[in-house]
Write an enzyme that holds these catalytic residues in place. Structure first.
Site, PDB file in Angstrom:
ATOM      1  N   ASP A 230      57.840 -39.446 -26.297  1.00 49.65           N
ATOM      2  CA  ASP A 230      58.458 -38.850 -25.114  1.00 49.65           C
ATOM      3  C   ASP A 230      59.633 -37.958 -25.510  1.00 49.65           C
ATOM      4  O   ASP A 230      60.430 -38.302 -26.386  1.00 49.65           O
ATOM      5  CB  ASP A 230      58.944 -39.980 -24.203  1.00 49.65           C
ATOM      6  N   GLU A 293      51.822 -46.126 -44.058  1.00 48.50           N
ATOM      7  CA  GLU A 293      51.756 -47.454 -44.652  1.00 48.50           C
ATOM      8  C   GLU A 293      50.571 -48.263 -44.122  1.00 48.50           C
ATOM      9  O   GLU A 293      50.216 -49.293 -44.707  1.00 48.50           O
ATOM     10  CB  GLU A 293      53.045 -48.234 -44.338  1.00 48.50           C
TER      11      GLU A 293
END
Length: 593
Positions: A230, A293
């Site tokens: 956002d 990751e």
């Protein structure tokens, strides 16, 4: 594209390639169609009139039948809901109005079982003023480490009674609110680019960086496939917070007479020292590493209302985010030059950084596109529509809205659908002002109707209480009675319905690999129609949108219409001629022998 073009009769037809097909395997987000779920208004599982996560889980098979690849969920975090959940009090928990963490885990598991990926909203520009950090900041006082997480400043003038600068909130009014200090004295001011319930975080503070990396990992560990970010262009402010005399707006409509009115620019331009600062890109490089990751090709999606498109492309460089909403396309006017211009510029610019273009026509912050396209000047971005405002032509808007959707779904890249657009839902343009809950309405002193009209709960069943949204008939915003015609059960398995058109288009998009395809502009299809047609070839499919006032006839041999946004004239749906009426999009291929 040779096959379809060789079937056309016009010798003057030419093609200009502006985007090549993607070769080889690609990440899912490069071509996915993603469906936005606004949890409060999607489906109510417990009858309290507010949509919730169990309601979403119960309706996931609808999205599988529709044919989308993923869903994006607007915020479901714990919140006091002063701005519909975009004021987050706890990023690691579900608000009780929507359910529990166990409900979220069950929804994720079911979505993945059904083959749907899940993107969740992340709100990093600000927290709620009920977040523990902000409560601690108020209690700790000026100069404390707790206040350093937010943008607190001393006021100007005698006794600091004036705001630190002249910035205005994007929702209206001042962007600064003065606090009462622990000793009861009038004290410092805090910045809120939106509502006063949404204090802005200070992203120069390493502790803020650390916290959001932790939040990302919390949800990645639970299995989410990505994050829509956002206000992605707002996290970093210009050092010194200089005055900016123009109104502060995260989103602005195209300016009359600028290229925005002709080729889809948002009109944003240089929005000022609070938006699109270069420092935001360091944040997204950090987050890119966090997502790397994890297995499974996760994605970051930027909500960034910035211009020009070359600035937007910076957000999707290879080491940053994966997608950025193309609001220049969303705000484009309904003309051939506007549409061709923004599509060309978008593809060329994003190709320059190796990123897909992410197309969108509607979301929870803008008037639904069938209503925008039914206005006297079709397209753009009106700031809400209510009682007493000029009303869109509902039938014309739906006609154009279907054509715009079919155009968008044929474009190479990814695409987002907003819940209910597969039903052709218009904006609720006559919502009683007393029902409005968007803080824009009162912060603008009732000059901007705000966003409630696009957030009204969905109609699932025409004859059920609350149109099937809620078993009790309760609905947090009143649904217009006219929405019975748009209910899903009135459209499912009905030839020519908007729902079935979307289903067909999504199936064909996948079959012909249009999302990873090419785009070549086609000119000279019909005499004298160059200013009326948006025509291109994507792989072996010819896509034609007629934005003019007269029907256009495509002449050729062995032509087959794959899908059209409206019924075509009798006897003109294939073979030697295909007639394309005004405000209609068709997908055409060469008929196989």
């Amino acid at each position: 594209m040779t096959s379809i073009l060789s079937a056309l009769a016009q010798p003057s037809t030419t093609t200009t390639l502006v985007h090549r097909a993607h070769a080889g395997s690609a990440q899912w987000w490069r071509s996915a169609v993603i469906y936005q779920v606004y949890p409060r208004s999607f489906a109510d599982g417990n009858g309290d009139g507010i949509g919730d996560i169990p309601g979403i889980t119960a309706r996931l098979k609808h999205l599988v039948r529709l044919g989308v690849d993923a869903i994006w969920l607007s915020p479901f975090y714990r919140s006091p809901h002063h701005d519909a959940g975009y004021d987050v009090a706890d990023y690691r928990d579900i608000d009780p109005v929507f359910g529990t963490l166990a409900d979220a885990d069950a929804m994720l598991a079911e979505a993945h079982r059904l083959g749907l990926r899940v993107i969740v909203d992340l709100v990093p520009n600000h927290t709620s003023f009920e977040h523990p950090w902000f409560k601690a900041a108020l209690a700790a006082g000026p100069g404390s480490p707790e206040r350093a997480r937010y943008i607190f400043r001393d006021g100007k003038g005698p006794e600091g009674a004036q705001p630190p600068n002249d910035w205005r909130s994007a929702f209206g009014g001042s962007a600064w609110t003065r606090v009462t200090e622990p000793d009861g004295a009038a004290g410092q001011w805090y910045l809120h680019l939106f509502d006063e319930s949404q204090p802005d975080l200070d992203w120069t503070n390493p502790e803020v960086h650390e916290e959001f990396r932790s939040v990302l990992r919390f949800w990645l560990d639970r299995g989410v496939d990505g994050f829509r970010v956002d206000v992605a262009h707002g996290l970093v402010k210009e050092p010194g917070l200089p005055d900016f005399p123009a109104p502060t707006a995260a989103v602005t409509p195209p300016h009359e007479g600028t290229h925005g009115s002709e080729d889809g620019a948002t009109g944003a331009g240089s929005l000022g020292p609070m938006w699109d600062q270069d420092g935001v890109h360091d944040i997204y490089r950090e987050w890119h590493q966090v997502l790397a990751e994890y297995d499974g090709d996760r994605a970051l999606v930027a909500e960034a209302w910035v211009e020009p498109l070359t600035r937007l492309a910076l957000y999707v460089r290879p080491d940053e985010m994966q997608q950025a909403f193309n609001f220049s396309f969303l705000t484009s006017l309904w003309t051939a030059p506007a549409l061709r211009g923004v599509i060309t510029e978008s593809l060329v610019t994003n190709d320059g950084v190796g990123a897909p273009t992410t197309w969108v026509l509607s979301n929870h912050d803008v008037v639904r596109h069938p209503s925008r396209l039914g206005l006297a000047v079709p397209g753009g971005k009106p700031e809400g529509i209510g009682v007493g405002d000029p009303q869109p032509d509902e039938e014309l808007g739906l006609h154009r809205g279907r054509a715009a959707s079919l155009l968008m779904l044929a474009l190479p890249g990814s695409a987002y659908l907003y819940q209910g657009e597969e039903l052709g839902l218009p904006e609720h343009t006559t919502l009683d002002d007393d029902e409005r809950q968007d803080p824009t309405w009162w912060r603008s002193e009732h000059t901007s109707r705000g966003r409630d009209g696009c957030r009204v709960p969905l109609p699932w069943e025409a004859d059920a209480p609350a149109f099937g949204f809620s078993s009790t008939g309760r609905s947090w915003l009143t649904q217009p009675s006219s929405w019975a015609r748009y209910a899903l059960d009135r459209q499912r398995c009905v030839p020519g319905s908007t729902f079935e058109m979307y289903r067909a288009a999504l199936c064909l998009r996948r079959e012909y690999h249009l999302g990873s395809g090419s785009l070549g502009w086609v000119d000279g299809l019909a005499d004298g129609a160059s200013d009326s047609l948006v025509a291109f070839v994507n792989r072996e499919v010819l896509v034609v949108t007629n934005v003019g006032s007269e029907a256009v006839v495509l002449k050729g041999t062995d032509l087959e219409v794959l899908v059209s946004s409206a019924d075509l004239p009798e006897g003109q749906a294939g073979g030697a001629e295909v007639a394309v009426p005004p405000d209609v999009t068709v997908w055409v291929r060469r008929r196989e022998a």
